[in-house]
Write a protein that holds these residues in place. Structure first.
Motif, PDB file in Angstrom:
ATOM      1  N   ASN A 228      68.510   7.797  49.933  1.00 22.08           N
ATOM      2  CA  ASN A 228      69.270   8.381  51.054  1.00 22.08           C
ATOM      3  C   ASN A 228      70.691   8.767  50.676  1.00 22.08           C
ATOM      4  N   MET A 229      71.067   8.589  49.410  1.00 23.36           N
ATOM      5  CA  MET A 229      72.413   8.974  48.947  1.00 23.36           C
ATOM      6  C   MET A 229      72.418  10.449  48.563  1.00 23.36           C
ATOM      7  N   SER A 230      73.584  11.072  48.744  1.00 16.81           N
ATOM      8  CA  SER A 230      73.758  12.490  48.397  1.00 16.81           C
ATOM      9  C   SER A 230      74.999  12.644  47.541  1.00 16.81           C
ATOM     10  N   GLY A 231      75.015  13.690  46.737  1.00 17.83           N
ATOM     11  CA  GLY A 231      76.171  13.964  45.895  1.00 17.83           C
ATOM     12  C   GLY A 231      75.967  13.527  44.462  1.00 17.83           C
ATOM     13  N   ASN A 232      76.792  14.068  43.589  1.00 19.17           N
ATOM     14  CA  ASN A 232      76.781  13.708  42.170  1.00 19.17           C
ATOM     15  C   ASN A 232      77.987  12.831  41.884  1.00 19.17           C
ATOM     16  N   TRP A 233      77.726  11.634  41.313  1.00 18.59           N
ATOM     17  CA  TRP A 233      78.788  10.661  41.103  1.00 18.59           C
ATOM     18  C   TRP A 233      78.849  10.248  39.644  1.00 18.59           C
ATOM     19  N   ASP A 234      80.017   9.793  39.274  1.00 21.48           N
ATOM     20  CA  ASP A 234      80.227   9.326  37.895  1.00 21.48           C
ATOM     21  C   ASP A 234      79.410   8.056  37.657  1.00 21.48           C
ATOM     22  N   ASN A 235      78.804   7.941  36.458  1.00 19.22           N
ATOM     23  CA  ASN A 235      77.971   6.768  36.132  1.00 19.22           C
ATOM     24  C   ASN A 235      78.774   5.482  36.045  1.00 19.22           C
ATOM     25  N   SER A 236      80.097   5.600  35.942  1.00 22.00           N
ATOM     26  CA  SER A 236      80.916   4.395  35.811  1.00 22.00           C
ATOM     27  C   SER A 236      81.208   3.738  37.155  1.00 22.00           C
ATOM     28  N   LEU A 237      80.863   4.381  38.254  1.00 22.26           N
ATOM     29  CA  LEU A 237      81.163   3.841  39.571  1.00 22.26           C
ATOM     30  C   LEU A 237      80.200   2.701  39.903  1.00 22.26           C
ATOM     31  N   SER A 238      80.765   1.679  40.551  1.00 19.44           N
ATOM     32  CA  SER A 238      79.950   0.516  40.923  1.00 19.44           C
ATOM     33  C   SER A 238      80.579  -0.148  42.135  1.00 19.44           C
ATOM     34  N   ALA A 239      79.681  -0.585  43.074  1.00 19.73           N
ATOM     35  CA  ALA A 239      80.158  -1.258  44.286  1.00 19.73           C
ATOM     36  C   ALA A 239      79.121  -2.297  44.706  1.00 19.73           C
ATOM     37  N   THR A 240      79.620  -3.323  45.433  1.00 20.12           N
ATOM     38  CA  THR A 240      78.749  -4.402  45.881  1.00 20.12           C
ATOM     39  C   THR A 240      78.853  -4.522  47.389  1.00 20.12           C
ATOM     40  N   TYR A 241      77.668  -4.585  48.074  1.00 19.74           N
ATOM     41  CA  TYR A 241      77.628  -4.657  49.531  1.00 19.74           C
ATOM     42  C   TYR A 241      76.708  -5.797  49.951  1.00 19.74           C
ATOM     43  N   SER A 242      77.085  -6.427  51.083  1.00 19.13           N
ATOM     44  CA  SER A 242      76.258  -7.469  51.694  1.00 19.13           C
ATOM     45  C   SER A 242      75.609  -6.884  52.928  1.00 19.13           C
ATOM     46  N   ILE A 243      74.271  -7.023  53.038  1.00 20.48           N
ATOM     47  CA  ILE A 243      73.514  -6.419  54.130  1.00 20.48           C
ATOM     48  C   ILE A 243      72.875  -7.538  54.943  1.00 20.48           C
ATOM     49  N   THR A 244      73.063  -7.439  56.278  1.00 26.46           N
ATOM     50  CA  THR A 244      72.432  -8.402  57.186  1.00 26.46           C
ATOM     51  C   THR A 244      71.355  -7.670  57.970  1.00 26.46           C
ATOM     52  N   GLN A 245      70.115  -8.294  58.019  1.00 28.63           N
ATOM     53  CA  GLN A 245      69.012  -7.621  58.667  1.00 28.63           C
ATOM     54  C   GLN A 245      68.187  -8.598  59.498  1.00 28.63           C
ATOM     55  N   LEU A 246      67.436  -8.013  60.421  1.00 25.72           N
ATOM     56  CA  LEU A 246      66.515  -8.789  61.235  1.00 25.72           C
ATOM     57  C   LEU A 246      65.213  -9.021  60.470  1.00 25.72           C
ATOM     58  N   PRO A 247      64.388  -9.939  60.947  1.00 24.10           N
ATOM     59  CA  PRO A 247      63.088 -10.144  60.270  1.00 24.10           C
ATOM     60  C   PRO A 247      62.245  -8.885  60.229  1.00 24.10           C
ATOM     61  N   SER A 248      62.546  -7.935  61.119  1.00 25.06           N
ATOM     62  CA  SER A 248      61.791  -6.683  61.111  1.00 25.06           C
ATOM     63  C   SER A 248      62.305  -5.701  60.074  1.00 25.06           C
ATOM     64  N   GLY A 249      63.409  -6.079  59.376  1.00 24.84           N
ATOM     65  CA  GLY A 249      63.999  -5.185  58.381  1.00 24.84           C
ATOM     66  C   GLY A 249      65.090  -4.284  58.948  1.00 24.84           C
ATOM     67  N   GLU A 250      65.357  -4.366  60.259  1.00 20.73           N
ATOM     68  CA  GLU A 250      66.396  -3.538  60.879  1.00 20.73           C
ATOM     69  C   GLU A 250      67.769  -4.073  60.494  1.00 20.73           C
ATOM     70  N   ILE A 251      68.625  -3.190  59.997  1.00 16.75           N
ATOM     71  CA  ILE A 251      69.964  -3.572  59.526  1.00 16.75           C
ATOM     72  C   ILE A 251      70.864  -3.785  60.730  1.00 16.75           C
ATOM     73  N   ILE A 252      71.558  -4.931  60.764  1.00 16.17           N
ATOM     74  CA  ILE A 252      72.476  -5.212  61.864  1.00 16.17           C
ATOM     75  C   ILE A 252      73.908  -5.367  61.382  1.00 16.17           C
ATOM     76  N   GLY A 253      74.135  -5.322  60.089  1.00 16.96           N
ATOM     77  CA  GLY A 253      75.502  -5.454  59.572  1.00 16.96           C
ATOM     78  C   GLY A 253      75.591  -5.036  58.121  1.00 16.96           C
ATOM     79  N   VAL A 254      76.690  -4.363  57.775  1.00 26.01           N
ATOM     80  CA  VAL A 254      76.973  -3.939  56.398  1.00 26.01           C
ATOM     81  C   VAL A 254      78.407  -4.317  56.099  1.00 26.01           C
ATOM     82  N   ARG A 255      78.622  -5.034  54.981  1.00 19.76           N
ATOM     83  CA  ARG A 255      79.973  -5.476  54.604  1.00 19.76           C
ATOM     84  C   ARG A 255      80.198  -5.187  53.126  1.00 19.76           C
ATOM     85  N   LYS A 256      81.342  -4.576  52.853  1.00 18.16           N
ATOM     86  CA  LYS A 256      81.667  -4.247  51.457  1.00 18.16           C
ATOM     87  C   LYS A 256      82.261  -5.479  50.800  1.00 18.16           C
TER      88      LYS A 256
END
Length: 301
Positions: A228-256
């Protein structure tokens, strides 16, 4: 008439008709009397002197030897008498004005001029004062309108700020309510799952909450987000995210957790995470409530 002989003196010819001379004399006297009467009737003019010469046609001279008479010549016309000049009418003398009266008249005229000048100055001053008053009233009205406009703008700005804060508060309350609802739904789902697992086997309770981390599960989650990502990015880029989801897999929170240093890349990751809801599940149908994933461009190709 008898002309003079050659070389002799001129002689007056003999007049044979005395009636003609008498008639001419009478006419001349009548004309003279008429002119005298006209001159007397015009008293304002000086009398005009009229001179008339009367020839006596009876004077004769000794004539020389008679010679044949020539053809009769036309008689000379009497000299026209010029009419007297038109009388000159003199203008009546202008009476001299009394010096005292003249002085009073000049003084009165000067006073009237001074009065008229004062009235004109008063009129000009009144016009100037009226213009100044109108200008000041116009400036005052413009200043008042400007102040009213500024006050209205300040009120509108304060109202907008209030509405903005109210909207932000409502949005925050809504987000909190949605998060609480999701937390409640998650807890209910977890209770349902744990209750079903307790009936079947106590050894699978740990797996219902995720158990140990499944490498294939994490790879599937990252793969869906990368799709689901778009665009061309440098290979050196890196980021870490914490994802909170329901048992159904529905995302309820995103934190960098750790940014890449490029805001555009971080926003692209967050958008891709939200677009990937619901996330894939493990093989046993469970999910990890909180999952921390590293998004390195060199590993996402």
């Amino acid at each position: 008439m008898t002309p003079a002989t050659a070389g002799g003196p001129y002689k007056v010819p003999r007049q044979h008709d005395n009636w003609r001379s008498i008639t001419l004399s009478v006419v001349m006297h009548a004309v003279l009397l008429m002119f005298l009467w006209i001159g007397v009737s015009w008293q304002n003019n000086e009398p005009v002197e009229v001179q008339a010469e009367i020839w006596d046609m009876k004077v004769e001279q000794a004539a020389p030897t008679p010679t044949p008479e020539p053809a009769p010549q036309p008689e000379p016309e009497p000299e026209a008498v010029k009419p007297p000049p038109a009388p000159v009418v003199e203008a009546p003398p202008v009476p001299r004005e009394d010096p005292e009266i003249a002085l009073q008249r000049i003084k009165k005229k000067k006073q009237e001029e001074e009065k008229a000048e004062k009235l004109e100055q008063a009129r000009l001053k009144k016009e100037a004062d009226d213009k100044l008053a109108k200008l000041e009233a116009k400036k005052k009205a413009e200043q008042q309108a400007k102040e009213e406009k500024a006050e209205q703008e300040a009120k509108e700005k304060a109202l907008a700020e209030k509405d903005k804060k109210k909207a932000a508060t409502e949005k925050l309350a809504k987000e909190k309510a949605e998060k609480a609802a999701k937390e409640k739904a998650f807890a209910a789902e977890m209770s349902r799952i744990t209750g079903a697992a307790a009936k079947g086997s106590t050894g699978t309770a740990a797996q219902s909450t995720g158990g140990r981390v499944d490498g294939g599960y994490r790879a599937a989650v990252i793969a869906k987000i990368r799709g689901n990502m778009s665009g061309n990015w440098d290979n050196s880029l890196s980021a870490t995210y914490s994802i909170t989801q329901l048992p159904s897999g529905e995302i309820i929170g995103v934190r960098k957790v750790k940014g890449s240093g490029t805001d555009a890349y971080d926003r692209a990751i967050e958008s891709a995470i939200n677009a990937s809801s619901p996330l894939p599940k493990k093989k046993d149908g469970t999910v990890e409530r909180d999952i921390t994933a590293d998004f390195n461009m060199k590993d996402m190709h």
